[in-house]
Structures are given as structure tokens and as C-alpha cells.
Write a protein that holds these residues in place. Structure first.
Motif, PDB file in Angstrom:
ATOM      1  N   ILE A 144       0.970  -1.598  -0.005  1.00  0.00           N
ATOM      2  CA  ILE A 144      -0.036   0.015   0.476  1.00  0.00           C
ATOM      3  C   ILE A 144       0.768   1.213  -0.099  1.00  0.00           C
ATOM      4  CG2 ILE A 144      -1.621   1.485   1.132  1.00  0.00           C
ATOM      5  CD1 ILE A 144      -2.738  -1.445   2.426  1.00  0.00           C
ATOM      6  N   TYR A 145       1.432   1.329   0.164  1.00  0.00           N
ATOM      7  CA  TYR A 145       2.952   2.796   1.079  1.00  0.00           C
ATOM      8  C   TYR A 145       3.423   2.442  -0.461  1.00  0.00           C
ATOM      9  CZ  TYR A 145       2.621   2.947   5.723  1.00  0.00           C
ATOM     10  OH  TYR A 145       2.461   3.387   7.548  1.00  0.00           O
ATOM     11  N   GLU A 146       3.706   1.887  -0.955  1.00  0.00           N
ATOM     12  CA  GLU A 146       4.931   1.430  -2.495  1.00  0.00           C
ATOM     13  C   GLU A 146       3.250   2.374  -3.811  1.00  0.00           C
ATOM     14  OE1 GLU A 146       7.477  -0.859  -5.682  1.00  0.00           O
ATOM     15  OE2 GLU A 146       5.941  -2.380  -4.341  1.00  0.00           O
ATOM     16  N   THR A 147       2.381   1.610  -3.334  1.00  0.00           N
ATOM     17  CA  THR A 147       0.834   2.536  -4.344  1.00  0.00           C
ATOM     18  C   THR A 147       0.518   3.794  -3.905  1.00  0.00           C
ATOM     19  OG1 THR A 147       0.215   0.404  -4.516  1.00  0.00           O
ATOM     20  CG2 THR A 147      -1.701   2.166  -5.116  1.00  0.00           C
ATOM     21  N   LYS A 148       0.760   3.886  -3.313  1.00  0.00           N
ATOM     22  CA  LYS A 148       0.612   5.476  -2.439  1.00  0.00           C
ATOM     23  C   LYS A 148       1.700   6.786  -2.703  1.00  0.00           C
ATOM     24  CE  LYS A 148      -1.488   6.476   1.282  1.00  0.00           C
ATOM     25  NZ  LYS A 148      -2.285   7.307   0.861  1.00  0.00           N
ATOM     26  N   GLY A 149       3.633   5.518  -3.560  1.00  0.00           N
ATOM     27  CA  GLY A 149       4.561   6.043  -3.447  1.00  0.00           C
ATOM     28  C   GLY A 149       5.386   7.008  -1.818  1.00  0.00           C
ATOM     29  N   ASP A 150       4.834   5.868  -1.362  1.00  0.00           N
ATOM     30  CA  ASP A 150       5.684   6.193   0.013  1.00  0.00           C
ATOM     31  C   ASP A 150       7.343   5.119  -0.182  1.00  0.00           C
ATOM     32  OD1 ASP A 150       7.074   6.971   2.304  1.00  0.00           O
ATOM     33  OD2 ASP A 150       4.593   6.784   3.150  1.00  0.00           O
ATOM     34  N   VAL A 151       7.577   5.158  -0.954  1.00  0.00           N
ATOM     35  CA  VAL A 151       9.062   4.114  -0.723  1.00  0.00           C
ATOM     36  C   VAL A 151       9.392   4.495   0.470  1.00  0.00           C
ATOM     37  CG1 VAL A 151      11.009   4.780  -1.847  1.00  0.00           C
ATOM     38  CG2 VAL A 151       9.318   5.378  -2.865  1.00  0.00           C
ATOM     39  N   LYS A 152       9.587   5.261   1.152  1.00  0.00           N
ATOM     40  CA  LYS A 152      10.923   5.304   2.183  1.00  0.00           C
ATOM     41  C   LYS A 152       9.707   4.534   3.825  1.00  0.00           C
ATOM     42  CE  LYS A 152      12.041   7.813   6.765  1.00  0.00           C
ATOM     43  NZ  LYS A 152      12.087   9.249   7.429  1.00  0.00           N
ATOM     44  N   ASN A 153       8.612   4.665   3.483  1.00  0.00           N
ATOM     45  CA  ASN A 153       7.823   3.276   4.397  1.00  0.00           C
ATOM     46  C   ASN A 153       7.285   1.905   4.225  1.00  0.00           C
ATOM     47  OD1 ASN A 153       7.153   4.951   7.307  1.00  0.00           O
ATOM     48  ND2 ASN A 153       5.835   6.422   5.875  1.00  0.00           N
ATOM     49  N   SER A 154       7.634   2.610   2.915  1.00  0.00           N
ATOM     50  CA  SER A 154       7.332   0.841   1.768  1.00  0.00           C
ATOM     51  C   SER A 154       9.100  -0.062   1.427  1.00  0.00           C
ATOM     52  CB  SER A 154       6.539   0.776   0.387  1.00  0.00           C
ATOM     53  OG  SER A 154       6.527  -0.635   0.220  1.00  0.00           O
ATOM     54  N   LEU A 155       9.460   0.855   1.925  1.00  0.00           N
ATOM     55  CA  LEU A 155      11.210   0.147   2.541  1.00  0.00           C
ATOM     56  C   LEU A 155      11.318  -0.428   4.201  1.00  0.00           C
ATOM     57  CD1 LEU A 155      13.846  -1.084   0.759  1.00  0.00           C
ATOM     58  CD2 LEU A 155      14.767   1.618   1.649  1.00  0.00           C
ATOM     59  N   ARG A 177      13.376  -3.295  -6.040  1.00  0.00           N
ATOM     60  CA  ARG A 177      12.307  -2.259  -7.460  1.00  0.00           C
ATOM     61  C   ARG A 177      12.565  -0.960  -6.276  1.00  0.00           C
ATOM     62  NH1 ARG A 177       8.350  -4.784  -7.909  1.00  0.00           N
ATOM     63  NH2 ARG A 177       6.856  -4.183  -6.264  1.00  0.00           N
ATOM     64  N   LEU A 178      12.597  -1.013  -4.762  1.00  0.00           N
ATOM     65  CA  LEU A 178      12.685   0.442  -4.010  1.00  0.00           C
ATOM     66  C   LEU A 178      13.748   0.849  -3.793  1.00  0.00           C
ATOM     67  CD1 LEU A 178      10.031  -0.861  -1.223  1.00  0.00           C
ATOM     68  CD2 LEU A 178       9.085   0.521  -2.931  1.00  0.00           C
ATOM     69  N   GLU A 179      14.581  -0.107  -4.026  1.00  0.00           N
ATOM     70  CA  GLU A 179      16.024   0.407  -3.695  1.00  0.00           C
ATOM     71  C   GLU A 179      16.510   1.171  -4.589  1.00  0.00           C
ATOM     72  OE1 GLU A 179      18.601  -2.447   0.057  1.00  0.00           O
ATOM     73  OE2 GLU A 179      18.547  -2.721  -2.589  1.00  0.00           O
ATOM     74  N   ALA A 180      16.174   0.747  -6.180  1.00  0.00           N
ATOM     75  CA  ALA A 180      16.156   1.497  -7.526  1.00  0.00           C
ATOM     76  C   ALA A 180      15.671   2.171  -7.615  1.00  0.00           C
ATOM     77  CB  ALA A 180      16.347   0.047  -8.114  1.00  0.00           C
ATOM     78  N   ARG A 181      13.999   2.717  -6.950  1.00  0.00           N
ATOM     79  CA  ARG A 181      13.401   4.006  -7.145  1.00  0.00           C
ATOM     80  C   ARG A 181      14.267   4.565  -6.358  1.00  0.00           C
ATOM     81  NH1 ARG A 181       7.079   3.649  -6.093  1.00  0.00           N
ATOM     82  NH2 ARG A 181       6.842   5.728  -6.474  1.00  0.00           N
ATOM     83  N   GLN A 182      14.080   3.914  -5.765  1.00  0.00           N
ATOM     84  CA  GLN A 182      15.303   5.544  -4.538  1.00  0.00           C
ATOM     85  C   GLN A 182      16.642   6.200  -4.849  1.00  0.00           C
ATOM     86  OE1 GLN A 182      16.546   3.747  -0.212  1.00  0.00           O
ATOM     87  NE2 GLN A 182      15.187   5.464   0.233  1.00  0.00           N
ATOM     88  N   SER A 183      17.203   5.094  -5.724  1.00  0.00           N
ATOM     89  CA  SER A 183      18.513   6.209  -6.345  1.00  0.00           C
ATOM     90  C   SER A 183      17.946   6.698  -7.099  1.00  0.00           C
ATOM     91  CB  SER A 183      19.269   4.829  -7.170  1.00  0.00           C
ATOM     92  OG  SER A 183      19.804   3.974  -5.804  1.00  0.00           O
TER      93      SER A 183
END
Length: 205
Positions: A144-155, A177-183
Motif C-alpha cells: 500500500i505504501y508503495e502504491t501511494k508513492g511512499d518509498v521510505k515507509n514501504s522499504l 525495486r524500491l532501492e532502485a527507485r530510491q536511487s
């Protein structure tokens, strides 16, 4: 889910049987609870809820059966795409038994289908509070966090899931996937400017 539903029904009937054996107080309540159990066997949830509700009004020991009947009807409504009805029944079940993380999970699943992600987040958070060792709660909340664009909490939730289950394929995939997006979203590292020569360095030897 069918396996879970059958297990819950067996649990409900087992609870009923135990209560009948000890129902020395209110015979009318026990009779109504038996009717509720019979209706549950036939998956007539409306009749089961009505019978267990009346039994509970007479004797609170039958309240757990009423909560389970609400759960079943909510589950059936969700399968029929009657999401509002499902939410109402899961909410009624939680009024009776607010300590069962599975009810929060079931309601959150319906809320996700309705794209009501904030409420689903709140329900998964409650489920995690009640059962912090359940990996799938972190995975769903992370989704859900990822869907909402909240990478920090999703990770953060993905890391918690991996701590509980280091080999979890879904969590490992999401982490990558999240770490790549974060980068990609990280601000560029500034290039340090060339240091100015000191006055001493500009003087002739």
C-alpha cells in the motif's frame, strides 16, 4: 481463503458445542445458539447472525459466535462484490472482538479493493500491533505504501518482513525495486569545486 473459511466454521461450531455443554444458565440462549450453529452449517448467514444476536442478548458467552457469523457473512459479501456490506459486517465483528487481527486483515482486503488505502493502512497497522510476527501484514502494508508513492515507509516494512523471513521472494523483489527507485529519485551528488590556490602557492619561490 476457502480453507480459512472452513476452518473458521469448524472453530465456530466447536465453540458452540463447548458452550452448549456448559450452558447451565440460560436454556433459551443455548437453544438459539444451536439454531445459529445449524444455520452456519447451511451457510445461511442471515439466519445465523439473527440467532446468535438473540442468544448473545440473553447470554454474552455466545458473543464470539456472533462475531464469527458476521465474519462469514462479510466474507461472502466480499466474494459477491458487495463491498459496503462486507465492510459493515467486518466492522460489526470488530465491535464484538477487537483483538482478532484476521478481522482487520479481512476488512483491509476489502478496503483495498475499494481503493480506500488510508483505511486499509490503518487496519493493517492494527493487525500488526496485535500480531507483529505475521510477515504478510508487513508485505500488504508495504504494498500500500508503495502504491501511494511512499518509498521510505514501504522499504521500512519490507525490511521488517525480511527480518522475519529472510528468504521471502516477494520482499526481496520489492526491496530491489524500491532501492532502485530510491536511487533514481536521489538528488545528484554535487561535484566539488576545485580548491582555490592559497596565496603562498601563487608566489614565486
Amino acid at each position: 481463503m476457502k480453507q480459512y473459511s472452513a476452518l473458521t466454521l469448524i472453530t465456530a461450531l466447536a465453540v458452540c458445542a463447548s458452550q452448549f455443554a456448559h450452558a447451565q444458565g440460560n436454556k433459551e440462549a443455548a437453544k438459539l445458539a444451536r439454531e445459529g450453529a445449524d444455520a452456519s452449517k447451511n451457510q445461511d448467514w442471515n439466519k445465523a447472525i439473527e440467532a446468535f444476536r438473540k442468544a448473545t442478548d440473553l447470554d454474552r458467552k455466545f458473543a464470539p459466535n456472533l462475531a464469527i457469523a458476521y465474519q462469514h457473512r462479510g466474507f461472502a459479501s466480499a466474494n459477491e462484490q458487495k463491498f459496503e456490506d462486507a465492510i459493515r459486517d467486518f466492522s460489526e465483528a470488530l465491535k464484538i472482538n477487537s483483538r482478532d487481527p484476521r478481522i482487520y486483515e479481512q476488512r483491509a482486503a476489502v478496503e483495498m479493493k475499494m481503493n480506500d488505502y488510508d483505511k486499509a493502512l490503518a487496519d493493517y497497522s492494527e493487525a500488526i500491533t496485535l500480531k507483529p510476527s505475521e510477515v504478510r501484514y508487513y508485505l500488504y502494508r508495504s504494498y500500500i505504501y508503495e502504491t501511494k508513492g511512499d518509498v521510505k515507509n514501504s522499504l521500512a516494512d519490507t525490511e521488517r518482513a525480511l527480518k522475519l523471513d529472510p528468504g521471502n521472494a516477494e520482499a526481496k523483489s520489492r526491496k530491489a525495486r524500491l532501492e532502485a527507485r530510491q536511487s533514481l529519485n536521489a538528488p545528484p551528488t554535487p561535484i566539488p569545486s576545485s580548491p582555490r590556490p592559497s596565496p603562498a602557492a601563487t608566489k614565486s619561490p
